[in-house]
Design a protein around this motif. Structure first.
Motif, short mmCIF file in Angstrom:
data_model
loop_
_atom_site.label_atom_id
_atom_site.label_comp_id
_atom_site.label_asym_id
_atom_site.label_seq_id
_atom_site.Cartn_x
_atom_site.Cartn_y
_atom_site.Cartn_z
N LEU A 27 58.94 7.22 18.57
CA LEU A 27 58.76 8.21 17.67
C LEU A 27 59.70 8.38 16.60
O LEU A 27 59.22 8.72 15.53
CB LEU A 27 58.03 9.67 18.27
CG LEU A 27 56.71 9.72 19.25
CD1 LEU A 27 56.45 10.80 20.00
CD2 LEU A 27 55.66 9.20 18.43
N ILE A 60 49.42 11.33 21.25
CA ILE A 60 50.21 10.55 20.28
C ILE A 60 50.92 9.18 21.02
O ILE A 60 51.38 9.25 22.14
CB ILE A 60 51.44 11.15 20.31
CG1 ILE A 60 51.34 12.84 19.68
CG2 ILE A 60 52.74 10.90 19.26
CD1 ILE A 60 50.54 13.02 18.39
N ASP A 66 56.49 15.33 22.20
CA ASP A 66 56.43 14.37 20.96
C ASP A 66 56.60 15.03 19.96
O ASP A 66 57.07 14.57 19.01
CB ASP A 66 54.70 13.85 21.45
CG ASP A 66 54.40 13.12 22.60
OD1 ASP A 66 54.62 12.05 22.63
OD2 ASP A 66 54.13 13.84 23.43
N VAL A 79 51.74 9.24 11.61
CA VAL A 79 51.41 9.29 13.09
C VAL A 79 49.83 9.02 13.25
O VAL A 79 49.08 9.64 12.81
CB VAL A 79 51.90 10.59 13.78
CG1 VAL A 79 51.62 10.57 15.24
CG2 VAL A 79 53.18 10.74 13.30
N LEU A 105 46.86 9.42 15.19
CA LEU A 105 46.23 10.41 16.23
C LEU A 105 44.87 10.21 16.55
O LEU A 105 44.29 11.12 17.20
CB LEU A 105 46.04 11.73 15.26
CG LEU A 105 47.72 12.35 14.65
CD1 LEU A 105 47.60 13.67 14.14
CD2 LEU A 105 48.57 12.55 15.82
#
Length: 313
Positions: A48, A178, A195, A287, A289
């Motif tokens: 991440l 995530i 996360d 990101v 989702l």
């Protein structure tokens, strides 16, 4: 930027290997370089933050950052306070500019000293607030003054049910379903403030990259001052100062701490405006989702014999 990931280690995933440094294993009896992960948690956090995208599967928030892997938590997920202190000291002596701690747990005088030593050395420390139901309040080290305490929001930008609340929460970020790098070259989907913390650590790395002379407390100030307000106007225990807005944090004209203009305030937004702003802020993170047919809940487990976290703000 060099981001130390104090966790279960980091596998040399193809999306991470271009940015993965040699680290260390501070678990008693450990003798590795931190580049192994029998749990998967640390590898996901590293992805991440700084997955390079060169492997074709994942790109982190700060894909040119370097990951310093520090194995402080065994595969069981129960880490010791002094091992975390060892990890912080190692990160500090090996050039880390940001330290990511996606865990909560017990504390010790040595850990408190290590945290404060890193803060005094101008290192940004980002830590997860904790996950319900195992955690009922903001844990340590997120509760330590100067540490950026992170809570979570769901896919709609609302408070995530898994995220703890409390007066120590500074900002929130996506925490539900995530996707990130996993062990053995695979990928993983997880839910939790761990996360969200890694996403905020990546944001801090980008801010430090663009503003290399900015002190650590001003990096935190940029994140909080530009966050998208949610819940009651101003700071609250669910959202802190709001959902991080990465574009605003990198581009807004943010007065330094102590030079804010309290007499000039933005009119309260309507619920619809807040939802639109939150959607924009989440989109800037890059990101994914979307739901993936279920998720794994990753929680850092507190040992039964650990002393309770010290709430000090």
């Amino acid at each position: 930027m060099t981001v130390a990931v104090l966790d279960t280690g980091v596998d040399a995933h193809r999306d991470l290997s271009p940015n993965l440094l040699d680290g260390t294993d501070v678990i008693p009896g450990g003798a590795g370089d931190g580049r192994r992960d029998l749990n998967g948690h640390g590898t996901a956090m590293a992805g991440l933050i700084a997955a390079s995208g060169q492997g074709g599967g994942a790109m982190g928030v700060a894909p040119r950052s370097k990951i310093l892997p520090v194995l402080v938590t065994p595969a069981s997920g129960s880490g010791e306070a002094d091992a975390l202190a060892d990890g912080i000291e190692y990160a500090l002596s090996n050039g880390a500019e940001i330290i990511n701690i996606s865990s909560v747990g017990g504390t010790s005088q040595r850990l408190i000293r290590a945290i404060n030593m890193a803060l005094a050395a101008n290192v940004v420390i980002v830590a997860s607030g904790g996950n319900r139901p195992e955690d009922s309040y903001v844990g340590y080290p997120a509760s330590e003054p100067g540490v950026i305490a992170v809570g979570g929001v769901d896919k709609h930008g609302n408070h995530a049910a898994i995220s703890v609340t409390g007066p120590q929460i500074d900002v929130v970020a996506p925490a539900v379903e995530i996707y990130s790098t996993g062990v053995n070259g695979g990928y993983r989907v997880g839910t939790g403030t761990s996360d969200a913390t890694a996403i905020v650590a990546g944001a801090a790395a980008l801010i430090r990259s663009k503003y290399p002379n900015l002190p650590a407390e001003e990096v935190a100030h940029r994140l909080t001052a530009t966050a998208i307000d949610k819940g009651p106007p101003g700071r609250d225990d669910e959202y802190g100062y709001g959902v991080i807005d990465l574009v605003a944090a990198l581009t807004a004209d943010v007065p330094p701490l102590g030079f804010e203009t309290p007499s000039v305030t933005t009119p309260p937004a309507s619920a619809a405006e807040k939802d639109n702003d939150t959607a924009r802020g989440l989109a800037t993170l890059g990101v994914l989702l979307a739901a993936g047919g279920g998720y794994l809940v990753w929680r850092r487990r507190r040992r039964a014999d650990d002393p309770p976290p010290r709430i000090s703000r």
